[in-house]
Design a protein around this motif. Structure first.
Motif, mmCIF file in Angstrom:
data_model
loop_
_atom_site.group_PDB
_atom_site.id
_atom_site.type_symbol
_atom_site.label_atom_id
_atom_site.label_comp_id
_atom_site.label_asym_id
_atom_site.label_seq_id
_atom_site.Cartn_x
_atom_site.Cartn_y
_atom_site.Cartn_z
ATOM 1 N N HIS A 27 -105.839 58.449 -63.883
ATOM 2 C CA HIS A 27 -106.566 59.235 -62.891
ATOM 3 C C HIS A 27 -105.596 59.761 -61.833
ATOM 4 O O HIS A 27 -104.665 59.076 -61.433
ATOM 5 C CB HIS A 27 -107.630 58.374 -62.194
ATOM 6 C CG HIS A 27 -108.198 59.004 -60.957
ATOM 7 N ND1 HIS A 27 -107.816 58.629 -59.680
ATOM 8 C CD2 HIS A 27 -109.103 60.009 -60.794
ATOM 9 C CE1 HIS A 27 -108.473 59.350 -58.794
ATOM 10 N NE2 HIS A 27 -109.248 60.195 -59.429
ATOM 11 N N PHE A 61 -105.513 62.972 -58.404
ATOM 12 C CA PHE A 61 -106.316 63.925 -57.648
ATOM 13 C C PHE A 61 -105.450 64.643 -56.625
ATOM 14 O O PHE A 61 -104.327 64.237 -56.306
ATOM 15 C CB PHE A 61 -107.471 63.213 -56.929
ATOM 16 C CG PHE A 61 -107.043 62.474 -55.691
ATOM 17 C CD1 PHE A 61 -107.210 63.035 -54.433
ATOM 18 C CD2 PHE A 61 -106.444 61.221 -55.775
ATOM 19 C CE1 PHE A 61 -106.792 62.363 -53.284
ATOM 20 C CE2 PHE A 61 -106.036 60.538 -54.638
ATOM 21 C CZ PHE A 61 -106.214 61.115 -53.387
ATOM 22 N N HIS A 109 -110.126 66.344 -59.203
ATOM 23 C CA HIS A 109 -109.810 65.086 -59.882
ATOM 24 C C HIS A 109 -109.758 65.272 -61.396
ATOM 25 O O HIS A 109 -110.523 66.070 -61.954
ATOM 26 C CB HIS A 109 -110.881 64.030 -59.588
ATOM 27 C CG HIS A 109 -110.878 63.509 -58.181
ATOM 28 N ND1 HIS A 109 -110.520 62.214 -57.872
ATOM 29 C CD2 HIS A 109 -111.200 64.102 -57.010
ATOM 30 C CE1 HIS A 109 -110.628 62.033 -56.560
ATOM 31 N NE2 HIS A 109 -111.031 63.173 -56.013
ATOM 32 N N THR A 156 -113.303 57.011 -59.757
ATOM 33 C CA THR A 156 -112.053 57.451 -59.136
ATOM 34 C C THR A 156 -111.169 56.232 -58.850
ATOM 35 O O THR A 156 -110.948 55.870 -57.686
ATOM 36 C CB THR A 156 -112.317 58.223 -57.829
ATOM 37 O OG1 THR A 156 -113.128 57.411 -56.965
ATOM 38 C CG2 THR A 156 -113.039 59.529 -58.109
#
Length: 268
Positions: free
Chosen positions: A63, A65, A56, A141
């Motif tokens: 963000h 990942f 991540h 996250t």
């Protein structure tokens, strides 16, 4: 600070061996700044044969990942790559669709890529920011996989397993580069930010917690909260029983602590 990335590409490589057992959430490695976090972690799982490893990046509100499945009970090579460059000098091997995406290679093969292409302009870390290996802190996250019903990752135990050949590059390493050095030592260059071989000590010398940075940047460190016995074993050349590094060369791994009786054999 040597780990200041700003908007540079980077790669993190390591060998990892996860035990074949039920596990809770664990961080493999993490570096956190005032505005950015880079983290690799393992999800909790009851599957004892394979584990989900995630990579991540979080910066401000951005963000993304990528994840891949890795086997347990064997050393597996993992390469985490982010091609963050946005100019004409970017690595030509990366196709446009992979530009500014997170890539994860498992044993030299591309195993996953992030869905989004994101430019992180503030991946900056100063001298007070610490790179942790084997532990970490809570990481937000946002917009993550809804199947996990959470907007953060909180490790519930320190890392359980083995890590070897930890390398941090200020470069998006390509497929050929990764595979060329996957089972041997590397010679550091201007793009090598950190290089832990974990070959320093093999028996009780009173300084088992030392780890030497072989990148040339002097980021030598200490290990805490580790299993003292067994700790680390220097095995190179004909003595090497760990086939994940079968081309590791004795002459590139000098014994640093001569009083270590176990290591004296490698001086002869």
């Amino acid at each position: 600070t040597p780990l200041d990335l700003v908007n540079s590409p980077f790669s993190i490589e390591f060998y990892v061996k996860l035990p074949a057992q039920v596990n809770s959430k664990q961080t493999v490695c993490q570096i956190s700044g005032s505005n950015s976090v880079i983290s690799a972690f393992v999800r909790n799982s009851t599957d004892v044969s394979r584990k989900r490893l995630e990579f991540h990046i979080l910066s401000s509100s951005f963000h993304t990942f990528v994840s891949a499945s890795i086997p347990t009970d064997k050393f597996t090579h993992v390469s985490l790559v982010y091609d963050g460059s946005d100019n004409e000098d970017r690595e030509k091997e990366f196709v446009d669709e992979d530009r500014q995406k997170l890539l994860i290679y498992v044993d030299g093969d591309l195993a996953g890529k992030s869905k989004e292409s994101i430019t992180f302009n503030s991946l900056d870390f100063d001298s007070s920011d610490i790179l942790y290996i084997g532990t970490g802190s809570k990481m937000p996250t946002p917009n993550f996989d809804p199947a996990f019903m959470t907007d953060s990752f909180l490790p519930l135990q320190t890392f359980s397993g083995s890590i070897d050949e930890f390398r941090f590059f200020k470069k998006a390493r390509k497929f050929k580069e990764i595979n060329r050095t996957i089972r041997e030592n590397i010679f550091p260059d201007i793009n090598t930010l950190l290089y832990f071989k974990f070959n320093e000590i093999s028996s009780n010398t009173g300084i088992e917690d030392v780890v030497i940075d072989s990148s040339g940047n002097g980021l030598h460190s200490k290990i805490t909260n580790y299993n003292l016995s067994p700790m680390r074993v220097v095995q190179t050349g004909s003595n090497n029983n760990f086939k994940h590094m079968q081309y590791e060369q004795k002459e590139l791994n000098p014994v640093l602590f001569v009083r270590d009786e176990k290591n004296k054999q490698f001086l002869e």
